[in-house]
Scaffold this active site. Structure first.
Site, PDB file in Angstrom:
ATOM      1  N   SER A 150       0.840  -1.198   0.000  1.00  0.00           N
ATOM      2  CA  SER A 150       0.000   0.000   0.000  1.00  0.00           C
ATOM      3  C   SER A 150       0.878   1.251   0.000  1.00  0.00           C
ATOM      4  O   SER A 150       1.682   1.438  -0.911  1.00  0.00           O
ATOM      5  CB  SER A 150      -0.963  -0.039   1.196  1.00  0.00           C
ATOM      6  OG  SER A 150      -1.951   0.959   1.094  1.00  0.00           O
ATOM      7  N   GLU A 206      -1.905  -2.862  -8.039  1.00  0.00           N
ATOM      8  CA  GLU A 206      -3.108  -3.150  -7.265  1.00  0.00           C
ATOM      9  C   GLU A 206      -3.657  -1.823  -6.770  1.00  0.00           C
ATOM     10  O   GLU A 206      -2.944  -0.818  -6.740  1.00  0.00           O
ATOM     11  CB  GLU A 206      -2.789  -4.098  -6.097  1.00  0.00           C
ATOM     12  CG  GLU A 206      -1.784  -3.578  -5.079  1.00  0.00           C
ATOM     13  CD  GLU A 206      -2.403  -2.704  -3.996  1.00  0.00           C
ATOM     14  OE1 GLU A 206      -3.610  -2.839  -3.714  1.00  0.00           O
ATOM     15  OE2 GLU A 206      -1.677  -1.862  -3.444  1.00  0.00           O
ATOM     16  N   HIS A 232      -4.981  -5.404  -1.458  1.00  0.00           N
ATOM     17  CA  HIS A 232      -5.784  -5.045  -0.293  1.00  0.00           C
ATOM     18  C   HIS A 232      -6.894  -6.042   0.032  1.00  0.00           C
ATOM     19  O   HIS A 232      -7.932  -5.662   0.582  1.00  0.00           O
ATOM     20  CB  HIS A 232      -6.373  -3.648  -0.490  1.00  0.00           C
ATOM     21  CG  HIS A 232      -5.394  -2.547  -0.273  1.00  0.00           C
ATOM     22  ND1 HIS A 232      -4.459  -2.189  -1.221  1.00  0.00           N
ATOM     23  CD2 HIS A 232      -5.189  -1.718   0.776  1.00  0.00           C
ATOM     24  CE1 HIS A 232      -3.731  -1.185  -0.768  1.00  0.00           C
ATOM     25  NE2 HIS A 232      -4.150  -0.883   0.436  1.00  0.00           N
TER      26      HIS A 232
END
Length: 299
Positions: free
Chosen positions: A110, A203, A273
């Site tokens: 992330s 992602e 995630h």
């Protein structure tokens, strides 16, 4: 690329929080889990700072904790506690000179993509994988186990079912990437992503479809898509429509921008995630194989 050494029994693992705030005591179960792998754990002194309402401490505190872990020769891996936002605020102030002499694993995903991109510029591999704030969730078990394996130097192959939107083929190249927003944020900075002959992993979470399109357009305009070896698309989590629908799926958006380049593209990889969030080595030489039966990524 320099690959940090696999961890050995009794090695020290550091935990820091360069991004979003943590509630006090949040990580105790995860710390015990890491100890159960045979490692010692050292935490940043400002881990639970309340100096900022959103961030896990002031910029100075978060920088201090990370810099201390980089410089501490006894620490053999640094695991970031969570993502969110904030890592890029301290990135350019970090001094990596001692770290470059004694490389160690840096782990996270992330917002931690900002660190992975910086480490690619330094030619040092790192680990994109789950983080301690997520360890206690039962559904995280496989994600956590793959992180343990990569830290210990055990081989990993990531397999997933074939997707009808895939572009079939086989490619080899260095793995780069992570969170799409952070990749785009790197453009024009000292840690701008280099995609030439690379396998790009992307992602995303909690974005609108039109913003996914806008980010792909930006990568294409910056000439980051034309010389790729291949594309791996991980979880696209909670991607939303606006009141006026965009009218294209995530797969259609991505393929519209890369189809002309003919390299393999694989959707639905268990990275990002959601669980499982399989660990992978940023900077590793990898093989991407997209067939009618399945997709695989080995490194």
């Amino acid at each position: 690329m320099i690959r940090p050494a696999a961890l050995k029994q009794n090695d020290v693992v550091g935990i820091v929080a360069p991004a979003r705030k943590l509630d006090k005591g949040t990580l105790q179960e995860s710390i015990e889990r890491i100890k159960s792998w045979g490692y010692q754990v050292k935490t940043g002194k400002n881990l639970y700072s309340t100096a900022h309402s959103y961030l896990s401490g002031s910029d100075a505190e978060r920088w201090e904790d990370f810099q201390n872990m980089l410089d501490d020769a006894s620490v053999k891996a640094i695991i970031c506690a969570r993502g969110g936002y904030g890592t890029s605020r301290i990135l350019d102030q970090l001094d990596f000179r001692l770290f470059q002499k004694n490389p160690k694993w840096i782990c996270g995903f992330s917002d931690i993509t900002a660190l992975h991109l910086k480490l690619q510029k330094l030619e040092i591999q790192s680990i994109h994988g789950t983080m301690p704030v997520l360890f206690p969730k039962p559904e995280s078990a496989l994600s956590v186990e793959t992180l343990r394996k990569v830290l210990a130097g055990e081989p990993i192959t990531i397999n997933t079912a074939s997707n009808p939107k895939n572009n079939f083929g086989k490619a080899t190249g260095r793995l780069v990437g992570g969170n799409l927003s952070l990749i785009v944020d790197s453009l024009g900075t000292a840690s701008e992503i280099d995609t030439s002959n690379k396998i790009l992993v992307i992602e995303e979470v909690d974005e609108y479809l039109y913003k996914i399109d806008r980010m792909m357009v930006q990568l294409k305009r910056a000439k980051k898509l034309q010389d790729l070896a291949g594309v791996v698309v991980g979880h696209m989590t909670d991607i939303k429509e606006t009141e006026l629908p965009f009218g294209e799926s995530v797969e259609e958006i991505i393929m519209n921008h890369v189809r002309e380049f003919k390299y393999p593209v694989g959707f639905g990889f268990p990275i990002g995630h959601e669980n499982p969030n399989m660990a992978w080595v940023v900077g590793a030489n990898a093989t991407l194989n997209i067939t009618l039966q399945q997709s695989s990524l080995s490194f």
